[in-house]
Design a protein around this motif. Structure first.
Motif, PDB file in Angstrom:
ATOM      1  N   TYR A 495       0.845  -1.208   0.000  1.00  0.00           N
ATOM      2  CA  TYR A 495       0.000   0.000   0.000  1.00  0.00           C
ATOM      3  C   TYR A 495       0.874   1.250   0.000  1.00  0.00           C
ATOM      4  N   LEU A 496       1.947   1.246   0.818  1.00  0.00           N
ATOM      5  CA  LEU A 496       2.864   2.390   0.866  1.00  0.00           C
ATOM      6  C   LEU A 496       3.560   2.560  -0.482  1.00  0.00           C
ATOM      7  N   ARG A 497       4.028   1.454  -1.062  1.00  0.00           N
ATOM      8  CA  ARG A 497       4.707   1.517  -2.367  1.00  0.00           C
ATOM      9  C   ARG A 497       3.794   2.085  -3.439  1.00  0.00           C
ATOM     10  N   ASP A 498       2.558   1.589  -3.490  1.00  0.00           N
ATOM     11  CA  ASP A 498       1.616   2.074  -4.509  1.00  0.00           C
ATOM     12  C   ASP A 498       1.305   3.554  -4.322  1.00  0.00           C
ATOM     13  N   SER A 499       1.190   3.985  -3.070  1.00  0.00           N
ATOM     14  CA  SER A 499       0.890   5.400  -2.791  1.00  0.00           C
ATOM     15  C   SER A 499       2.032   6.293  -3.253  1.00  0.00           C
ATOM     16  N   VAL A 500       3.269   5.838  -3.044  1.00  0.00           N
ATOM     17  CA  VAL A 500       4.437   6.624  -3.457  1.00  0.00           C
ATOM     18  C   VAL A 500       4.524   6.700  -4.971  1.00  0.00           C
ATOM     19  N   LEU A 501       4.319   5.569  -5.637  1.00  0.00           N
ATOM     20  CA  LEU A 501       4.484   5.530  -7.097  1.00  0.00           C
ATOM     21  C   LEU A 501       3.368   6.248  -7.843  1.00  0.00           C
ATOM     22  N   GLU A 502       2.295   6.608  -7.134  1.00  0.00           N
ATOM     23  CA  GLU A 502       1.234   7.384  -7.778  1.00  0.00           C
ATOM     24  C   GLU A 502       1.598   8.845  -7.952  1.00  0.00           C
ATOM     25  N   CYS A 503       2.706   9.272  -7.364  1.00  0.00           N
ATOM     26  CA  CYS A 503       3.147  10.664  -7.460  1.00  0.00           C
ATOM     27  C   CYS A 503       3.871  10.860  -8.792  1.00  0.00           C
ATOM     28  N   HIS A 504       3.164  11.319  -9.810  1.00  0.00           N
ATOM     29  CA  HIS A 504       3.714  11.490 -11.164  1.00  0.00           C
ATOM     30  C   HIS A 504       3.973  12.960 -11.455  1.00  0.00           C
ATOM     31  N   GLY A 505       4.749  13.227 -12.511  1.00  0.00           N
ATOM     32  CA  GLY A 505       4.987  14.584 -12.987  1.00  0.00           C
ATOM     33  C   GLY A 505       6.447  14.803 -13.311  1.00  0.00           C
ATOM     34  N   GLU A 506       6.737  16.007 -13.872  1.00  0.00           N
ATOM     35  CA  GLU A 506       8.116  16.360 -14.210  1.00  0.00           C
ATOM     36  C   GLU A 506       8.786  17.033 -13.011  1.00  0.00           C
ATOM     37  N   ILE A 512       9.215  11.370   2.114  1.00  0.00           N
ATOM     38  CA  ILE A 512       8.512  10.539   3.106  1.00  0.00           C
ATOM     39  C   ILE A 512       8.843  11.094   4.480  1.00  0.00           C
ATOM     40  N   ASP A 513       7.843  11.641   5.172  1.00  0.00           N
ATOM     41  CA  ASP A 513       8.044  12.206   6.501  1.00  0.00           C
ATOM     42  C   ASP A 513       7.701  11.123   7.544  1.00  0.00           C
ATOM     43  N   GLY A 514       8.718  10.665   8.265  1.00  0.00           N
ATOM     44  CA  GLY A 514       8.529   9.550   9.201  1.00  0.00           C
ATOM     45  C   GLY A 514       8.415   9.947  10.658  1.00  0.00           C
ATOM     46  N   LYS A 515       7.961  11.189  10.923  1.00  0.00           N
ATOM     47  CA  LYS A 515       7.928  11.643  12.317  1.00  0.00           C
ATOM     48  C   LYS A 515       6.936  10.855  13.182  1.00  0.00           C
ATOM     49  N   ALA A 543      13.465  11.713  -0.692  1.00  0.00           N
ATOM     50  CA  ALA A 543      14.127  12.024   0.575  1.00  0.00           C
ATOM     51  C   ALA A 543      13.283  11.451   1.717  1.00  0.00           C
ATOM     52  N   PHE A 544      13.970  11.005   2.777  1.00  0.00           N
ATOM     53  CA  PHE A 544      13.294  10.479   3.962  1.00  0.00           C
ATOM     54  C   PHE A 544      13.629  11.399   5.131  1.00  0.00           C
ATOM     55  N   LEU A 545      12.607  12.050   5.688  1.00  0.00           N
ATOM     56  CA  LEU A 545      12.827  13.034   6.745  1.00  0.00           C
ATOM     57  C   LEU A 545      12.327  12.541   8.095  1.00  0.00           C
ATOM     58  N   ASN A 546      13.057  12.922   9.126  1.00  0.00           N
ATOM     59  CA  ASN A 546      12.599  12.814  10.523  1.00  0.00           C
ATOM     60  C   ASN A 546      12.263  11.383  10.971  1.00  0.00           C
ATOM     61  N   PHE A 547      12.955  10.400  10.459  1.00  0.00           N
ATOM     62  CA  PHE A 547      12.763   9.023  10.914  1.00  0.00           C
ATOM     63  C   PHE A 547      13.566   8.790  12.198  1.00  0.00           C
ATOM     64  N   LYS A 548      13.008   8.004  13.102  1.00  0.00           N
ATOM     65  CA  LYS A 548      13.718   7.647  14.330  1.00  0.00           C
ATOM     66  C   LYS A 548      14.979   6.856  13.985  1.00  0.00           C
ATOM     67  N   PRO A 549      16.028   6.990  14.789  1.00  0.00           N
ATOM     68  CA  PRO A 549      17.270   6.239  14.524  1.00  0.00           C
ATOM     69  C   PRO A 549      17.036   4.725  14.407  1.00  0.00           C
ATOM     70  N   SER A 550      16.166   4.175  15.256  1.00  0.00           N
ATOM     71  CA  SER A 550      15.925   2.729  15.211  1.00  0.00           C
ATOM     72  C   SER A 550      15.272   2.314  13.892  1.00  0.00           C
TER      73      SER A 550
END
Length: 586
Positions: A495-506, A512-515, A543-550
């Motif tokens: 579900y996460l993969r499909d949601s990301v790949l739906e972001c189209h355009g030039e 991905i904000d992981g807070k 880019a992956f932002l604000n993910f916990k170290p673990s």
């Protein structure tokens, strides 16, 4: 260091606490008994006596539900009180026979006799005790409110239905819901007038005394020093003893009319104290020998669900009456396990906490678990001296006691609460209710839990994602910010993969904000590595932002190339501080 000192050190290291503190924690009576007072004694005595007036008729009635003779309901009544007084941690809880435990025994007792009830009591006690030692009380957390409510409603309806034939003096033996009503309609022409009259009047009497209690409660408080309203106390005590009163009145009437024999009566009840002996691990029934493996095979799923339901009842009742005080679930499981183990040595059926008797205990002003010993002594006196009088107890009277108890056990509010709060929860509730009613209690619980887990898994597979389209003044192209709102586990990977790949355009940048992501498993991490490569092939930036170290660590261990895409800070600062090419997936 001498041998005694070394032993003490080993014990201290093993339990990681002072042995004295461990004893106080695991044998709670040692912590409060030195401070026991005379006034506390009399309050416990009153509570124990009052609960005993409820437990004796209930024990006889519940034994009938299980298909056992009345003495079995009394045997299990006294041992639980003695053991729980020593090891129990909740002063209000009364341990003894319950209708649901009796119902779960029905099928096994009808097949192989009363020894099945005694042996399952021992096995259930061992299982409960081991679960307590291993701190595995969390297993009851799989019983959600819809499951508990559905199970309780089905059990109460099934028990009440099985007593209808006794209420009207009908012949036959039927315990399952449909069988009970089939037996009623098949024998409806054999309804006995005086059994029916006595049964219906008994129900009206019990309901009246139950409802009049509200008036008495307004005038009565457990603190006798502050309130001595005699009339309020009388009404209150009359209501608490209603089960005993209706049984006594019915027995007296049946005894006075014994020559005419207008009622079906209980018959001979075995008197005297039960033998103290090991539970049977083989059965000889009508000349046929059944080994322990045969018994275990007959128990089937009950060997797991009887202890689980016992734990659920005892702990939930303890929490309900704790008034916000923390309940030591481990200690309650250890105490309940010991109650069942010791009970099996006096031919007891499985026991657990009783909501009805616990409520009576609490309303009577109980101060400590010692009240359970006074209740047990009352039951012992009944076994020793009153069993001849039980001969004349009308079956219609016992049926009325059970039917009234089941009416108040049925959770009518569950339908309204679930409808108003979350209609989707009606699905596991109704599934559990119908399956328990028409299949069996054990399989009904299993099916209900399975359906409930499907909802949990679906929620895990479709986590909440917020997708926003951002614009930054000095940045060309669209920026899609995807923010998962909860922990990500394997059902959510696709579900996460499909949601990301739906972001189209030039010139698209995907962030991905992981807070809010507290945890992540390997499946999701591999999915992230895969869609990162797919974005690379499309010439997009990630880019992956604000993910916990673990969480970052899990992803990097799956694919070291992901390390360069984890950034900290807000979106504007990160994108403005570094060239966009630094985020381009290679």
């Amino acid at each position: 260091m001498d041998a005694a000192g070394r032993t003490l050190e080993i014990v201290r290291n093993y339990f990681r606490c002072d042995p004295k503190e461990f004893v106080k924690k695991r044998i709670p009576i040692t912590s409060w008994l030195p401070y026991y007072t005379v006034s506390t004694f009399f309050q416990d005595l009153l509570a124990g006596f009052t609960v005993g007036l409820t437990e004796i008729p209930q024990g006889i009635a519940f034994a009938g539900i299980a298909g056992l003779t009345p003495e079995y309901g009394l045997y299990c009544g006294f041992m639980g009180g003695f053991v729980y007084a020593i090891f129990g941690s909740c002063k209000d809880v009364n341990i003894g026979p319950t209708s649901i435990m009796a119902l779960m025994l029905q099928e096994h007792v009808s097949k192989l006799g009363p020894d099945m009830a005694v042996t399952i009591s021992f096995l259930a006690g061992i299982i409960i005790f081991i679960l307590g030692l291993l701190n595995l009380g969390f297993v009851v957390e799989f019983f959600s409110y819809p499951i508990i409510a559905g199970f309780t409603c089905a059990a109460s309806l099934q028990i009440a239905s099985s007593q209808v034939k006794g209420l009207f003096g009908l012949p036959g033996k039927a315990n399952a819901f449909l069988e009970a009503w089939e037996a009623v309609f098949d024998n409806i022409d054999q309804i006995r007038l005086w059994d029916s009259v006595l049964g219906i009047l008994s129900i009206l009497f019990l309901v009246a005394l139950k409802e009049i209690r509200r008036f008495g409660t307004l005038q009565y408080r457990s603190d006798w020093s502050r309130n001595r309203n005699i009339f309020g106390i009388f009404i209150f005590m009359l209501s608490l003893a209603r089960n005993a009163l209706v049984v006594i009145i019915g027995t007296v009437i049946a005894y006075d009319l014994r020559d005419e024999a207008p009622f079906k009566i209980t018959g001979e009840v075995k008197g005297g104290f039960p033998p103290f002996e090991a539970p049977p691990f083989s059965i000889n029934l009508n000349g046929t020998e059944y080994s322990f493996s045969d018994m275990a095979q007959d128990y089937g799923p009950s060997i797991a669900f009887i202890p689980l339901v016992a734990i659920l009842e005892a702990i939930s009742i303890g929490k309900a009456f704790s008034k916000g005080r923390a309940i030591d679930a481990t200690q309650e499981m250890l105490a309940l396990g010991l109650c069942n183990i010791m009970g099996s040595f006096v031919r007891s059926m499985p026991i657990t906490g009783s909501f009805t008797r616990t409520a009576v205990n609490n309303a009577s002003g109980v101060r400590t678990t010692l009240a359970g010993i006074f209740t047990s002594l009352m039951v012992l006196l009944a076994i020793a001296f009153l069993t001849p009088s039980f001969y004349y107890v009308p079956k219609a009277t016992l049926a009325s006691v059970i039917i009234c108890a089941m009416f108040y056990l049925f959770d009518f509010d569950a339908f309204v609460v679930l409808w108003k709060s979350k209609k989707l929860d009606l699905v596991p509730f109704l599934t559990t209710f119908l399956c328990c009613l028409f299949i069996s209690l054990e399989y009904g619980i299993l099916i209900g839990i399975g359906v409930n887990l499907l909802f949990v898994l679906y929620a895990s597979a479709r986590p909440k994602l917020s997708i926003t389209k951002e614009k930054i003044s000095n940045h060309n192209g669209d920026i899609f910010v995807i923010t998962p709102r909860d922990t990500l586990y394997f059902p959510a990977a696709e579900y996460l993969r499909d949601s990301v790949l739906e972001c189209h355009g030039e010139n698209v940048t995907v962030v991905i904000d992981g807070k809010f992501v507290r945890n992540m498993d390997v499946t999701v991490a591999k999915s992230i590595a895969v869609f990162t490569q797919e974005l690379s092939q499309r010439g997009q930036t990630v880019a992956f932002l604000n993910f916990k170290p673990s969480v970052r660590e899990v992803c990097i261990k799956v694919d070291k190339e992901l390390q360069q895409y984890f950034k900290e800070g807000n979106l504007e600062d990160v994108l403005e501080s570094e060239p966009i090419e630094d985020f381009l997936v290679q």
